[in-house]
Every structure is written in structure tokens, then in C-alpha cells.
Design an enzyme around this catalytic site. Sequence first.
Site, PDB file in Angstrom:
ATOM      1  N   GLU A  85       0.802  -0.967   0.024  1.00 15.10           N
ATOM      2  CA  GLU A  85      -0.095   0.701   0.413  1.00 15.10           C
ATOM      3  C   GLU A  85       0.765   1.527   0.037  1.00 15.10           C
ATOM      4  O   GLU A  85       1.704   1.517   0.675  1.00 15.10           O
ATOM      5  CB  GLU A  85      -0.902  -0.213   0.919  1.00 15.10           C
ATOM      6  CG  GLU A  85      -1.669  -0.851   1.008  1.00 15.10           C
ATOM      7  CD  GLU A  85      -2.450  -0.942   0.068  1.00 15.10           C
ATOM      8  OE1 GLU A  85      -3.332   0.079  -0.893  1.00 15.10           O
ATOM      9  OE2 GLU A  85      -3.331  -2.194   0.249  1.00 15.10           O
ATOM     10  N   CYS A 135      -6.976  -1.467   8.277  1.00 20.42           N
ATOM     11  CA  CYS A 135      -5.791  -1.368   8.234  1.00 20.42           C
ATOM     12  C   CYS A 135      -5.020  -0.006   7.225  1.00 20.42           C
ATOM     13  O   CYS A 135      -4.607   0.384   8.239  1.00 20.42           O
ATOM     14  CB  CYS A 135      -5.501  -2.612   7.068  1.00 20.42           C
ATOM     15  SG  CYS A 135      -5.702  -4.432   7.692  1.00 20.42           S
ATOM     16  N   HIS A 182      -0.608  -6.154   2.750  1.00 26.96           N
ATOM     17  CA  HIS A 182      -1.738  -6.512   2.927  1.00 26.96           C
ATOM     18  C   HIS A 182      -1.465  -8.005   2.073  1.00 26.96           C
ATOM     19  O   HIS A 182      -0.827  -8.733   1.193  1.00 26.96           O
ATOM     20  CB  HIS A 182      -3.506  -5.931   2.036  1.00 26.96           C
ATOM     21  CG  HIS A 182      -4.039  -5.341   2.777  1.00 26.96           C
ATOM     22  ND1 HIS A 182      -4.305  -3.596   1.485  1.00 26.96           N
ATOM     23  CD2 HIS A 182      -4.796  -5.355   3.786  1.00 26.96           C
ATOM     24  CE1 HIS A 182      -4.933  -3.153   3.254  1.00 26.96           C
ATOM     25  NE2 HIS A 182      -5.403  -4.566   4.222  1.00 26.96           N
TER      26      HIS A 182
END
Length: 207
Positions: A92, A156, A175
Site C-alpha cells: 500500500e 488497516c 496486505h
Amino acid sequence: MKRLLCCRLTSSLVPCVSGFGPFREHDVNASWVAVQELNKLGLGEDIQLLVYEIPVEYQKVKELVPTIWKEHQPRIVVHVGVSGVANAVTLEQCGKNHGYMGLDNVCSAPGSHCCVEGGPACLDSTIDMENVRQTVQAAGLHVELSVSHDAGRYLCDYAYYTSLYFGKGMTAFIHVPPLGKPYTALELAQALQAIIWAMLEQLNSSA
């Protein structure tokens, strides 16, 4: 891969890696299982690895993440979470401040629906995730990697933005898919190990 990515890392690097506890249908959270496996593998004799399990609760994240930065002053914090729809290990690039309405494990959500009131709408990691992806894949990791710019507006993303804010961008979020879909805990841990080596190498090169 270890010789390629870890040869110039020094003992001054203290990374912290976190995984999340159980929530919803994830009675066993693949992120914490993978982080525990990573802790067994380590990052090399000269690198002190700190690991944390984070409850899936907004208030706990709000308390714990700044404490990690304050108490340990790590070189980087890498948060790991599970994505029920992912079939690749996903890096991410950024965290978002607004849109947190999904209830956590104690049926709570931020009253302001944001991570940090008055904070920027989006914060980017100092780490170039596409560069990390290319480095790790080129080194022969047999796990598919992808890069994302949307961590999901749940715990998250909430943890990621909070950590980016307090860590001044020296944070990453990864993730992982659920266990066995398609990777084992060991395969996920090996992927985390290679990814974190590449991140630390990138930080070393830019220092």
C-alpha cells in the site's frame, strides 16, 4: 536473495512489524500468523526486529501506534493486515484520513470518521512501493506482489494513516491474502522478509 538485499544493512536499523488480531470471519488473522513466522525467520543477526499484535479496535490503534513510535523510535514501522479479496501480497502506497464508518470488534467507529482531525486527506509513504515490488520480484520471490493506493478505510487504513502521521512517512503497509489462498504462513513470512529487506535497503540508499 538475502545476499542481494541484506548485505549492506546495519545494526542501527530497528524495524517494527505489526499484525492484526482476529475480526469478523478471520478467526485466525493471516497477518499476525505471518508476522509471527517472520519473527522466527528474523531479518539477520544484526537487525533487531520488534513485533506487535494490534487489536482490531480504533481506540487501541490510536493509543498503540503513537506509543510504538515514541518508545522505540524505529527506523521504519511495517504494518501487515489481511485482505479477504486479495490473492497477491499487496504493498500500500498511501493512507487516507477520512471515511472510517465501519464498526470494529467492540462495535465502535471514530466519531469524526477520520484518523487525525485536521490532518491531510492523504499521506504517502516515504518508501517507493513500486520500486520495492520490482526489486523483490527480480530477486526471484515466488509470491505475486502488487501495489495499491487504497488500503480500504477500515482498521488497516486507519492504522496506516496514523502511523504515517506520527512516523513522518517512514511507514509501510502490506496486505496479505488469507492463509492458503494461495500462500502458506511460511511463504507469506518469506515474502515479508524479502519486502522488508528491500525497504531497508531503499532507506539506506537514500540516507
